[in-house]
Design a protein around this motif. Sequence first.
Motif, PDB file in Angstrom:
ATOM      1  N   VAL A 253       0.827  -1.207   0.000  1.00  0.00           N
ATOM      2  CA  VAL A 253       0.000   0.000   0.000  1.00  0.00           C
ATOM      3  C   VAL A 253       0.861   1.257   0.000  1.00  0.00           C
ATOM      4  O   VAL A 253       0.684   2.141  -0.841  1.00  0.00           O
ATOM      5  N   ALA A 254       1.799   1.342   0.942  1.00  0.00           N
ATOM      6  CA  ALA A 254       2.609   2.549   1.059  1.00  0.00           C
ATOM      7  C   ALA A 254       3.670   2.640  -0.031  1.00  0.00           C
ATOM      8  O   ALA A 254       4.088   3.733  -0.416  1.00  0.00           O
ATOM      9  N   GLY A 255       4.137   1.500  -0.512  1.00  0.00           N
ATOM     10  CA  GLY A 255       5.123   1.525  -1.594  1.00  0.00           C
ATOM     11  C   GLY A 255       6.521   1.903  -1.153  1.00  0.00           C
ATOM     12  O   GLY A 255       7.319   2.396  -1.948  1.00  0.00           O
TER      13      GLY A 255
ATOM     14  N   THR B 257      10.096   5.849   6.014  1.00  0.00           N
ATOM     15  CA  THR B 257       9.991   7.170   5.391  1.00  0.00           C
ATOM     16  C   THR B 257       8.636   7.452   4.749  1.00  0.00           C
ATOM     17  O   THR B 257       8.404   8.541   4.262  1.00  0.00           O
ATOM     18  N   SER B 258       7.736   6.493   4.740  1.00  0.00           N
ATOM     19  CA  SER B 258       6.443   6.704   4.093  1.00  0.00           C
ATOM     20  C   SER B 258       5.587   7.708   4.856  1.00  0.00           C
ATOM     21  O   SER B 258       5.620   7.766   6.094  1.00  0.00           O
ATOM     22  N   GLU B 259       4.811   8.496   4.105  1.00  0.00           N
ATOM     23  CA  GLU B 259       3.863   9.437   4.713  1.00  0.00           C
ATOM     24  C   GLU B 259       2.629   8.728   5.258  1.00  0.00           C
ATOM     25  O   GLU B 259       1.759   9.364   5.839  1.00  0.00           O
ATOM     26  N   LEU B 260       2.557   7.409   5.075  1.00  0.00           N
ATOM     27  CA  LEU B 260       1.423   6.621   5.576  1.00  0.00           C
ATOM     28  C   LEU B 260       1.848   5.644   6.670  1.00  0.00           C
ATOM     29  O   LEU B 260       1.091   4.742   7.026  1.00  0.00           O
ATOM     30  N   SER B 261       3.058   5.808   7.198  1.00  0.00           N
ATOM     31  CA  SER B 261       3.644   4.786   8.076  1.00  0.00           C
ATOM     32  C   SER B 261       2.814   4.519   9.331  1.00  0.00           C
ATOM     33  O   SER B 261       2.798   3.411   9.855  1.00  0.00           O
TER      34      SER B 261
ATOM     35  N   LEU C 249      -4.630   9.404  -1.441  1.00  0.00           N
ATOM     36  CA  LEU C 249      -5.016   9.350  -2.851  1.00  0.00           C
ATOM     37  C   LEU C 249      -3.880   8.758  -3.690  1.00  0.00           C
ATOM     38  O   LEU C 249      -4.112   7.987  -4.620  1.00  0.00           O
ATOM     39  N   ASN C 250      -2.651   9.112  -3.329  1.00  0.00           N
ATOM     40  CA  ASN C 250      -1.496   8.561  -4.043  1.00  0.00           C
ATOM     41  C   ASN C 250      -1.444   7.040  -3.909  1.00  0.00           C
ATOM     42  O   ASN C 250      -1.072   6.331  -4.849  1.00  0.00           O
ATOM     43  N   ALA C 251      -1.838   6.522  -2.738  1.00  0.00           N
ATOM     44  CA  ALA C 251      -1.857   5.066  -2.534  1.00  0.00           C
ATOM     45  C   ALA C 251      -2.872   4.400  -3.457  1.00  0.00           C
ATOM     46  O   ALA C 251      -2.671   3.277  -3.914  1.00  0.00           O
ATOM     47  N   ARG C 252      -3.968   5.098  -3.758  1.00  0.00           N
ATOM     48  CA  ARG C 252      -4.966   4.569  -4.706  1.00  0.00           C
ATOM     49  C   ARG C 252      -4.383   4.500  -6.113  1.00  0.00           C
ATOM     50  O   ARG C 252      -4.625   3.549  -6.847  1.00  0.00           O
ATOM     51  N   ILE C 253      -3.652   5.546  -6.491  1.00  0.00           N
ATOM     52  CA  ILE C 253      -3.022   5.538  -7.824  1.00  0.00           C
ATOM     53  C   ILE C 253      -2.014   4.399  -7.892  1.00  0.00           C
ATOM     54  O   ILE C 253      -1.925   3.684  -8.899  1.00  0.00           O
ATOM     55  N   ARG C 254      -1.259   4.214  -6.815  1.00  0.00           N
ATOM     56  CA  ARG C 254      -0.294   3.103  -6.783  1.00  0.00           C
ATOM     57  C   ARG C 254      -1.006   1.763  -6.958  1.00  0.00           C
ATOM     58  O   ARG C 254      -0.532   0.884  -7.682  1.00  0.00           O
TER      59      ARG C 254
ATOM     60  N   ALA D 178       9.599  13.202  -9.249  1.00  0.00           N
ATOM     61  CA  ALA D 178       9.576  12.800  -7.833  1.00  0.00           C
ATOM     62  C   ALA D 178       9.324  11.307  -7.739  1.00  0.00           C
ATOM     63  O   ALA D 178       8.788  10.691  -8.663  1.00  0.00           O
ATOM     64  N   ASP D 179       9.720  10.727  -6.602  1.00  0.00           N
ATOM     65  CA  ASP D 179       9.428   9.322  -6.332  1.00  0.00           C
ATOM     66  C   ASP D 179       8.019   9.227  -5.769  1.00  0.00           C
ATOM     67  O   ASP D 179       7.766   9.607  -4.634  1.00  0.00           O
ATOM     68  N   LEU D 180       7.086   8.725  -6.583  1.00  0.00           N
ATOM     69  CA  LEU D 180       5.694   8.631  -6.159  1.00  0.00           C
ATOM     70  C   LEU D 180       5.326   7.233  -5.673  1.00  0.00           C
ATOM     71  O   LEU D 180       4.160   6.945  -5.435  1.00  0.00           O
ATOM     72  N   THR D 181       6.306   6.341  -5.571  1.00  0.00           N
ATOM     73  CA  THR D 181       6.159   4.940  -5.114  1.00  0.00           C
ATOM     74  C   THR D 181       5.652   4.026  -6.218  1.00  0.00           C
ATOM     75  O   THR D 181       5.344   2.869  -5.963  1.00  0.00           O
TER      76      THR D 181
END
Length: 700
Positions: free
Chosen positions: A170-172, A196-200, A391-396, A413-416
Motif C-alpha cells: 500500500v505505502a510503496g 519514510t512513508s507518509e502513511l507509516s 489518494l497517491n496510494a490509490r493511484i499506486r 519525484a518518487d511517487l512509489t
Amino acid sequence: MSDLRKIIVDGDEVEVPASYTLLQAAEAAGREIPRFCYHERLSVAGNCRMCLVELVGAPKPAASCAMQVKDMRGGPNGEPPAMNTLSPMVKKAREGVMEFLLINHPLDCPICDQGGECDLQDQAMAYGRSGTRYEENKRAVEDKYMGPLINTIMTRCIQCTRCVRFVTEVAGSPEMGMINRGEDAEITTYLESAVTSELSGNVIDLCPVGALTSKPYAFNARPWELRKTETIDVMDAMGSWIRVDARGTGVLRILPRVNDAINEEWISDKTRFVWDGLQRQRLDRPYSRVKGKLVPATWDAALTIAEEKLGGDPKKIGVIAGDLNSIEELKAAKDLFDGLGVKSIDCRQDGAKIGGGPRSGYLFNSTIEGIDQADAILLVGTNPRLEAPVLNARIRRAWLERDVPVAMIGEAADLTYPVEHLGNGGKTLGGLGGSSKGFAKTLKDAKKPMIIVGMGALTRADGGKVLRAAAELAKKTGAVTDGWNGFNVLHTAAGRVGGLDLGFLPGKGGKDVAGIQRAAKKGDIETVVLMGADELDMDAFGDAFVIYVGHHGDAGAHRADLILPGAAYTEKKGMWANTEGRVQLNARAVFPKGEAKEDWAIFRALSERLGRTLPYDSLDQLRAKLIADHPVLGEIDHAPGHESAGEFDPAKIGEAGDVTDKPFVSPVTDFYQTNAIARASKTMAECSAMKAGPSAVAAE
C-alpha cells in the motif's frame, strides 16, 4: 449466476461466489472467524493459522484465509462441500494455535498501550485455553528504531507480517521485513532506520498486538477513558473520515474511520499525529497591539477596535481566507463584507487561478473512487505523494493491480510507482493535445483516461491558461464523455472548494491576494482581515492594520495588530467540501480554548457592531441560509462526479492564452509543515527534521 456455489457451513446451506475464501464464505453465513495475519486490504499470508476450519472429509484443518470455495470437494454422493467452524476439532486447533502464539508473548498487558483494544487479548479470552503448559523461558527481541512516530516493543510481535505487507503493497516503501528463521525470526527495518512513508502510522492500527504502537501517544491514556468523536480531517483536501479521541479539554489521538469512497481505512501521518499541535501556541484570548507589543484585551475592547477599522471606506479593506476555514465561517464573513461593500476578498491565499467558472472547472470530477476505474493517468504540476498521500496510494494500487500507465508533467519525484516523466513545463502540456504518439496516444486509446491538475500548475501567473490547456486536452483525448469526466483538480487546502462554491472571490473592481498586498504596501488598502491565513509574506502588507481571526500564534498572529481568537477544526461544528466537491459535516470533539469563539460567531458579533446585523443567531439558522443561497452545499456526502460531463466546456474554464514553459513546481516542499496546526506540533517538527537528515535524528 454460474460462479455461485452451494456450500454447507455448520449445517446451514449458503450460496456464495466460488472466488470467495472460506473465511469470507463463513462470514457470509454469519460465522465469526478469528484471525491475526489476514486483512481485507492486504495480500493473503496464511501464517498465523488462527483461522483454521474443519473441511468435512479432510484429514486436517485448513487455513480459511488461504483456500477458496472453488477448491472445496463435495461429498461422495454429490452432497455440497461442507465445513465446520464450531466443531471440537476447530476448537482444539484454535486453542493450540493460541497456545503457540502466547509461548513467547510477554505478560505486558498492564503496561501495554494496546491494552483494552488488543486482538490478542480478545481472541485469547474467546478462543484460548484457560492456562498454559509452557514452562521454559520466553525469548526476548531487541526493539527497533522506526522513527519519531512508531514505538516498538518487538518481543510482543507474533510475526503476522501485516506491517510488512502494508509498507510494501500500500505505502510503496518496502523498508520493513522479516529476517532470520525459526525462533530467531523478527520484524525489522532493514537498515535500522526510520520508515519514510507518509502513511507509516497505519501499521499501528494494523498491528494486532502491542508490538507497534504510537510513540507520541505512549502511556497517555487507556481507550475507555477517552471520548470518541466521529468527524473529518482538514490536513489536506481529501476530507478523510477520522475519529478524534479526547480526554478533558485535550485531543489525545486521531484514528481513521472506514470510508471506501474517500480514504478506505488509511490516513496520512500528518492527519494522525498532528494532534499535539492543537494544544500548543494557541490563541485563547483577544490581543491588541499597543506601542508595538501585543497585549491581552477584552472581547468588548477588541470588537470596538475592529468596528472602528472596518467602519470606513470599503475600498480600503481587504479580506483573505486561509486553508482550514469551514464553509459556515466563510459564509458569515462573505455576508458581512458584502453588506459593507467590500470587494477585495479572496479565499485563494496561494494565488491559484481557479474559480469563477463552472463547478466542474475546479473539482476532482472523476471522484477519488474513480481512480479504481481509470486506465491511464496524467499528473500535471502535482506531487500527490505530498499533497494527498492516501489518494497517491490509490493511484499506486491502480498501477500495481491493473498496470495502469501513469505519466507526469512537472517536477520529477518518487511517487512509489513507475511514472513516465514527459517534461517539466507548459509547452509539454500544450504539445500533448496535438500529438498522436507516446502518452498522448495512450490517453486517446484509454476508455477512462484521467488528467489530474495540481496547485503546482495553477498557482503561477499563467495558472488560468494552464487550467484551460488541461481542459482542452481532456476534451481532445476523450477524457470527458457521457458517464465519465476525467478532468480533475487536486486541491491542497481543505477550505478551498467551499470558498469557491460560495464565491469568496474578488467582486467587480476588487483585488485578489496579490492585489491586496500591493495595495496595502502602497497604502491604498488600510485594513486587512486574515481569516487564519498564515502562508503569506506578512511584510507585503506594509503599514496596513491587520486583523487576524484564527486559532494559532503563527505568522498571521505575529503580524497582526488585532487578534480575535477562533476555534480549530476539532473545536467547532462545521462543513467542509473536499476536492471532489463532497460536502461533509464535522463534529466538535472539545470546546475552544480559553475565551476563543467559533469563527462564524465572531463575524456575527462584528456585524451587529457595524450596523449590518447578519440574519442568523445560531449555527442551524446560518446553515439554513447557506443552503438556501447555495443549494449545492446542502447535498451532504454527495460527490457530483461525472454529472456535469455533458456540460463540460473548456472555453468556460480558466483563461485563454499561451502557457509559458516555466517548470511546474509542487507547492508542498515540507509535507509536515503545511499549516499552522502542523507547525505548532512537536511531532511534526521531529518528522520534518528526520526528512532533512534522518541519520542525524537517529544518532540522537
